[in-house]
Design an enzyme around this catalytic site. Sequence first.
Site, PDB file in Angstrom:
ATOM      1  N   HIS A 160     -58.780  14.955 -10.693  1.00  0.00           N
ATOM      2  CA  HIS A 160     -59.191  16.157  -9.959  1.00  0.00           C
ATOM      3  C   HIS A 160     -59.149  15.823  -8.465  1.00  0.00           C
ATOM      4  CE1 HIS A 160     -61.901  18.306 -13.183  1.00  0.00           C
ATOM      5  NE2 HIS A 160     -60.774  18.970 -13.033  1.00  0.00           N
ATOM      6  N   CYS A 254     -69.047  16.825  -8.771  1.00  0.00           N
ATOM      7  CA  CYS A 254     -68.747  17.501 -10.035  1.00  0.00           C
ATOM      8  C   CYS A 254     -69.934  18.313 -10.540  1.00  0.00           C
ATOM      9  CB  CYS A 254     -68.381  16.484 -11.113  1.00  0.00           C
ATOM     10  SG  CYS A 254     -66.945  15.506 -10.746  1.00  0.00           S
TER      11      CYS A 254
HETATM   12  N1  ARG Z   1     -65.459  15.311 -18.463  1.00  0.00           N
HETATM   13  C1  ARG Z   1     -65.100  16.261 -17.456  1.00  0.00           C
HETATM   14  C2  ARG Z   1     -63.625  16.580 -17.547  1.00  0.00           C
HETATM   15  O1  ARG Z   1     -62.864  15.679 -17.784  1.00  0.00           O
HETATM   16  C3  ARG Z   1     -65.457  15.762 -16.108  1.00  0.00           C
HETATM   17  C4  ARG Z   1     -65.267  16.772 -15.025  1.00  0.00           C
HETATM   18  C5  ARG Z   1     -65.600  16.239 -13.682  1.00  0.00           C
HETATM   19  N2  ARG Z   1     -65.664  17.264 -12.742  1.00  0.00           N
HETATM   20  C6  ARG Z   1     -65.095  17.268 -11.529  1.00  0.00           C
HETATM   21  N3  ARG Z   1     -65.338  18.243 -10.716  1.00  0.00           N
HETATM   22  N4  ARG Z   1     -64.268  16.313 -11.187  1.00  0.00           N
HETATM   23  O2  ARG Z   1     -63.208  17.712 -17.411  1.00  0.00           O
END
Ligand code: ARG
Length: 261
Positions: A160, A254
């Site tokens: 991300h 997150c």
């Molecule tokens: N387990 C989640 C996923 O893989 C983690 C998300 C993390 N969020 C973020 N904004 N980077 O989607």
Amino acid sequence: MCSPEHFAVEYAINPWMDVTTPVDRDLAVKQWDRLRETLVGLGHEVHLLTPEQGLPDMVYAANGAFMVDGTAYGARFKHEQRAAEAAAHHAFYESQGWRFIAPSETNEGEGDFAYVPETHGGLILAGHGFRTEIPAHAEAQEALGRPVVSLRLVDPRFYHLDVALAAIDDSNVVYFPGAFSAASQRVLTQLFPDAVIADDEDALAFGLNLVSDGANVVLNSEAARLAGKLKAAGYTPVPVELAELKKGGGSVKCCIAELRH
Ligand code: ARG
């Protein structure tokens, strides 16, 4: 924010998640609560989303939408395991009277969108390569009426944008160049010549997954080196321990969806 009451690592959709690693949910709730208290202590208003059973990643509230100028552009998750989270976020924005624009394209909200309000009068940075798809960048630009700059992510550990880059004030960012393609690194250098540059150690400690109010930078306590760099650049680092939530592949940012009026 959304409490990790139902947090678990039941599936693996990013390289940080390992379904065989035990998760201490009570500790996750405690650490998350400290993060919430830290934000309140800094004078921020925190709204809460009700966590839902069967949605173990709902604590990562940043992924549910991306809001600029009082308009929320909704998320459409890449992975089916998280798809149902979008409706909870949609309901929240509508119940609070915010303008909400439903997406047709795959995107994970603030996970892949960042906003720098004073750069060119308001610039959106958008990641693609792992989760959010390029057509969503154009859709976000039409929904929000702000220019969107696409940046290609190339390292699956930084799946991300918000684990590789963060806005630290109204016109500057901090980022780890290695998470981006060579061309996207050039774009970042051109846009932000004075950016704070993080290294792989900072990024792997989830240091870039931070929130800043322009003065105080709330970041993962493991990222001590990055905290030092931010301090040298004139910011006040506010470390928060979030080790349990790192097991799901996320940290400070997150857990927080920012409501930008
Ligand atoms: N387990 C989640 C996923 O893989 C983690 C998300 C993390 N969020 C973020 N904004 N980077 O989607």
